[in-house]
Each structure stands twice: as structure tokens, then as C-alpha cells.
Motif scaffolding. Structure first.
Motif, PDB file in Angstrom:
ATOM      1  N   ILE A  34       0.961  -1.220   0.009  1.00  0.00           N
ATOM      2  CA  ILE A  34       0.126  -0.092  -0.089  1.00  0.00           C
ATOM      3  C   ILE A  34       0.796   1.411   0.089  1.00  0.00           C
ATOM      4  O   ILE A  34       0.677   2.284  -0.770  1.00  0.00           O
ATOM      5  CB  ILE A  34      -1.024  -0.051   1.305  1.00  0.00           C
ATOM      6  N   PHE A  35       1.874   1.344   0.884  1.00  0.00           N
ATOM      7  CA  PHE A  35       2.863   2.349   0.831  1.00  0.00           C
ATOM      8  C   PHE A  35       3.607   2.454  -0.483  1.00  0.00           C
ATOM      9  O   PHE A  35       3.571   3.744  -1.122  1.00  0.00           O
ATOM     10  CB  PHE A  35       4.124   2.208   1.849  1.00  0.00           C
ATOM     11  N   ARG A  36       4.008   1.502  -1.169  1.00  0.00           N
ATOM     12  CA  ARG A  36       4.738   1.583  -2.395  1.00  0.00           C
ATOM     13  C   ARG A  36       3.570   2.034  -3.543  1.00  0.00           C
ATOM     14  O   ARG A  36       3.945   2.660  -4.696  1.00  0.00           O
ATOM     15  CB  ARG A  36       5.333  -0.009  -2.863  1.00  0.00           C
ATOM     16  N   ASN A  38       1.312   4.099  -3.096  1.00  0.00           N
ATOM     17  CA  ASN A  38       1.200   5.470  -2.931  1.00  0.00           C
ATOM     18  C   ASN A  38       2.163   6.321  -3.218  1.00  0.00           C
ATOM     19  O   ASN A  38       2.537   7.419  -3.636  1.00  0.00           O
ATOM     20  CB  ASN A  38       0.856   5.808  -1.364  1.00  0.00           C
ATOM     21  N   LYS A  40       4.535   5.225  -5.716  1.00  0.00           N
ATOM     22  CA  LYS A  40       4.316   5.510  -7.179  1.00  0.00           C
ATOM     23  C   LYS A  40       3.210   6.537  -7.818  1.00  0.00           C
ATOM     24  O   LYS A  40       3.361   7.356  -8.547  1.00  0.00           O
ATOM     25  CB  LYS A  40       3.867   3.814  -7.678  1.00  0.00           C
ATOM     26  N   GLY A  41       2.389   6.743  -6.816  1.00  0.00           N
ATOM     27  CA  GLY A  41       1.023   7.570  -7.313  1.00  0.00           C
ATOM     28  C   GLY A  41       1.344   9.004  -6.760  1.00  0.00           C
ATOM     29  O   GLY A  41       0.905   9.940  -7.135  1.00  0.00           O
ATOM     30  N   THR A  43       1.310  10.525  -3.938  1.00  0.00           N
ATOM     31  CA  THR A  43       0.535  10.954  -2.801  1.00  0.00           C
ATOM     32  C   THR A  43       1.283  11.581  -1.546  1.00  0.00           C
ATOM     33  O   THR A  43       2.384  11.336  -1.586  1.00  0.00           O
ATOM     34  CB  THR A  43      -0.860  10.022  -2.179  1.00  0.00           C
ATOM     35  N   GLU A  44       0.566  12.330  -0.879  1.00  0.00           N
ATOM     36  CA  GLU A  44       1.122  12.736   0.298  1.00  0.00           C
ATOM     37  C   GLU A  44       1.699  11.646   1.222  1.00  0.00           C
ATOM     38  O   GLU A  44       2.814  11.638   1.722  1.00  0.00           O
ATOM     39  CB  GLU A  44       0.279  13.783   1.284  1.00  0.00           C
ATOM     40  N   LEU A  45       0.740  10.658   1.379  1.00  0.00           N
ATOM     41  CA  LEU A  45       1.018   9.482   2.093  1.00  0.00           C
ATOM     42  C   LEU A  45       2.394   8.631   1.580  1.00  0.00           C
ATOM     43  O   LEU A  45       3.206   8.531   2.152  1.00  0.00           O
ATOM     44  CB  LEU A  45       0.039   8.494   2.162  1.00  0.00           C
ATOM     45  N   GLY A  46       2.307   8.865   0.185  1.00  0.00           N
ATOM     46  CA  GLY A  46       3.613   8.129  -0.434  1.00  0.00           C
ATOM     47  C   GLY A  46       4.872   8.858   0.053  1.00  0.00           C
ATOM     48  O   GLY A  46       5.928   8.347   0.324  1.00  0.00           O
ATOM     49  N   LYS A  47       4.883  10.149  -0.159  1.00  0.00           N
ATOM     50  CA  LYS A  47       6.117  11.127   0.024  1.00  0.00           C
ATOM     51  C   LYS A  47       6.221  10.844   1.609  1.00  0.00           C
ATOM     52  O   LYS A  47       7.616  10.691   1.696  1.00  0.00           O
ATOM     53  CB  LYS A  47       5.712  12.671  -0.210  1.00  0.00           C
ATOM     54  N   MET A  67      -4.054   3.695   8.334  1.00  0.00           N
ATOM     55  CA  MET A  67      -4.413   3.167   7.273  1.00  0.00           C
ATOM     56  C   MET A  67      -5.021   1.615   7.149  1.00  0.00           C
ATOM     57  O   MET A  67      -5.748   1.278   6.402  1.00  0.00           O
ATOM     58  CB  MET A  67      -2.937   3.318   6.607  1.00  0.00           C
TER      59      MET A  67
END
Ligand code: AP5
Ligand code: MG
Length: 217
Positions: A34-36, A38, A40-41, A43-47, A67
Motif C-alpha cells: 500500500i505504501f509503495r 502511494n 508510485k502515485g 500522494t502525500e502518504l507516499g511522500k 491506514m
């Protein structure tokens, strides 16, 4: 079947989760995936997640617990679920216990995949991951049919940022210090099953299924 897979980085949690989730017909929930997705996308969560995962550190509990809580409140869990990579410390294990108690859906089992550090480094440093569906391959042990392409969806394979040797060492330290205590936590609850994670993928899957069936029958 409500199941947790626990084990050091590279033990084969993601690899086994795919087979176990198919066998028991339950969704595979991987916090790392789920983190990866995000990351890739963009998103703020991903950053935020990347700022921790790139160094092999855990993403803060408040973010991760929220989450997972959201995911466990979705409507596709009537047969159960397989959690891969969560919980990762005692606080997360306690939060999960509270979430499941509220829903009156306690865990059935916690499957620990055990593996020596030297094998872990070999597995992680040769891993290649699909950019699109996150399937795992290995340059020696699980070669894709076409080099650099995913067998399942045709996506490009890449090397995870946290699969460099230095970051692997940090992840092993984090596992020993923060995650390993949950093994004793679940042993005390009578939920722990330990399976050696050496040998062929299919052999390990069969061992795990037999052990799980015996434990929940
Ligand atoms: P996460 O994605 O969960 O990483 P991990 O725990 O380090 O585990 P891996 O995915 O690296 O290994 P795996 O056990 O799934 O092995 P795999 O099947 O791929 O977490 C990444 C990051 O996200 C964390 O560092 C953290 O920052 C963050 N995060 C995630 N969850 C969190 C949480 N709860 N709280 C806070 N932060 C969190 O196999 C490895 C390789 O071996 C592959 O190449 C595979 O092909 C090969 N292989 C598998 N089985 C075999 C076999 N039997 N024989 C030979 N090769 C094999
Ligand atoms: Mg994984």
C-alpha cells in the motif's frame, strides 16, 4: 481465516501471501504494498512513507494504524484476511487487537516465516519487483519468463530502493529491535505457528497450509 504473516524482510512473506490468500480465498493486505502504491502515485502518504522506507525505518504508527483501520473496515473481508507486514511492533499489535475486538473478529493464527540473515541478504539483493502489480521475482531463484518483465501483468520490473545492502542491514536491525517482540506477544496468546522459510516456494506453502489447517481445526 484471519491470519497474520510475520518474519524478517525477505523471508518470503509477499511470495507466500499470494499462494495462501488464493488457497483460503481471502484478501492479501500488505502495508508495504500500500505504501509503495502511494509512492508510485506521488500522494502525500507516499511522500511521507518514502522518507522512512528508503532508510529502512518504520513509517510512524499513527499513519500506519489509521491506514490499516480503514482497510479493515472495507466490505470484502467476509472470509477473513491475510495481513502481510502488519503489525510491526507491540503498539501496532495492540491497536490491531482493539480494532478486531470491536468488530468481534479475532485472529485465528499468526504464521512466522523464519530464515537466517545470510539467506535474507541473498534473497533481497536479487529481488526484482513489478512496478504495476508488485509481484516479486528473483534474478536467480524466481526468474521471470522474459527478463525485466512481470509474468503476471507484463509490467516492468525494478529494484526496490530499500533493497540495497546498507538499507537491508537497517531493516534487519529494525526487525530485531521492534518487530521480533511481537512473536512472544502472539506466542503468549496461543496464536503463533512457526514455519522454516527455506526450500522451494511450493514446499513452504504446503507446510504452511498444513500447519494452519491443524491449528484452526
Ligand atoms: P515491506 O514491504 O513489508 O518489506 P519487508 O518486511 O522488509 O519485507 P519484504 O517485502 O522485503 O520481504 P518479503 O518477506 O515479502 O519477501 P518476498 O516474498 O518479496 O515493508 C517495506 C517498508 O514499508 C518498511 O521498511 C517500512 O518502512 C514500511 N512499512 C511496511 N509495513 C509497515 C508497518 N506495519 N509499520 C511501519 N512501517 C511499515 O521475497 C524476497 C525475495 O526472495 C524475492 O526476490 C523472492 O522471489 C525470493 N524468494 C521468496 N521465497 C523464496 C524461496 N522459497 N526460495 C528462493 N527465493 C525466494
Ligand atoms: Mg513483502
Amino acid at each position: 481465516m484471519r491470519l497474520i504473516l510475520v518474519g524478517p524482510p525477505g523471508a518470503g512473506k509477499g511470495t507466500q501471501a499470494v499462494h495462501l490468500a488464493a488457497h483460503f480465498n481471502i484478501p492479501h493486505i500488505s502495508t508495504g504494498d500500500i505504501f509503495r502504491a502511494n509512492i508510485k502515485g506521488g500522494t502525500e502518504l507516499g511522500k511521507l512513507a518514502a522518507s522512512y522506507s528508503d532508510k529502512g525505518q518504520l513509517v510512524p504508527d499513527s499513519v500506519t494504524n489509521e491506514m490499516v483501520k480503514d482497510r479493515l473496515n472495507q466490505s470484502d473481508l467476509e472470509n477473513g484476511f491475510l495481513l502481510d507486514g502488519y503489525p510491526r511492533n507491540i503498539l501496532q499489535a495492540e491497536v490491531l487487537r482493539a480494532i478486531l475486538a470491536e468488530k468481534e473478529t479475532p485472529l485465528d493464527a499468526v504464521l512466522e516465516l523464519s530464515l537466517e540473515d545470510s539467506v535474507i541478504v541473498e534473497r533481497l539483493s536479487g529481488r526484482r519487483t513489478c512496478k504495476d502489480c508488485q509481484a516479486s521475482f528473483h534474478i536467480l531463484f524466481e526468474k521471470p519468463a522474459v527478463e525485466g518483465k512481470c509474468d503476471k501483468c507484463g509490467g516492468d520490473l525494478y529494484q526496490r530502493t530499500d533493497d540495497g545492502v546498507d538499507v537491508i542491514q537497517s531493516r534487519l536491525t529494525v526487525y530485531a529491535d521492534q518487530t521480533k517482540p511481537i512473536i512472544a506477544f502472539y506466542r503468549a496468546e496461543g496464536l503463533l505457528i512457526t514455519t522454516p522459510a527455506e526450500g522451494d516456494v511450493s514446499e513452504i506453502t504446503e507446510r504452511a497450509i498444513s500447519a494452519l489447517n491443524a491449528a484452526v481445526s
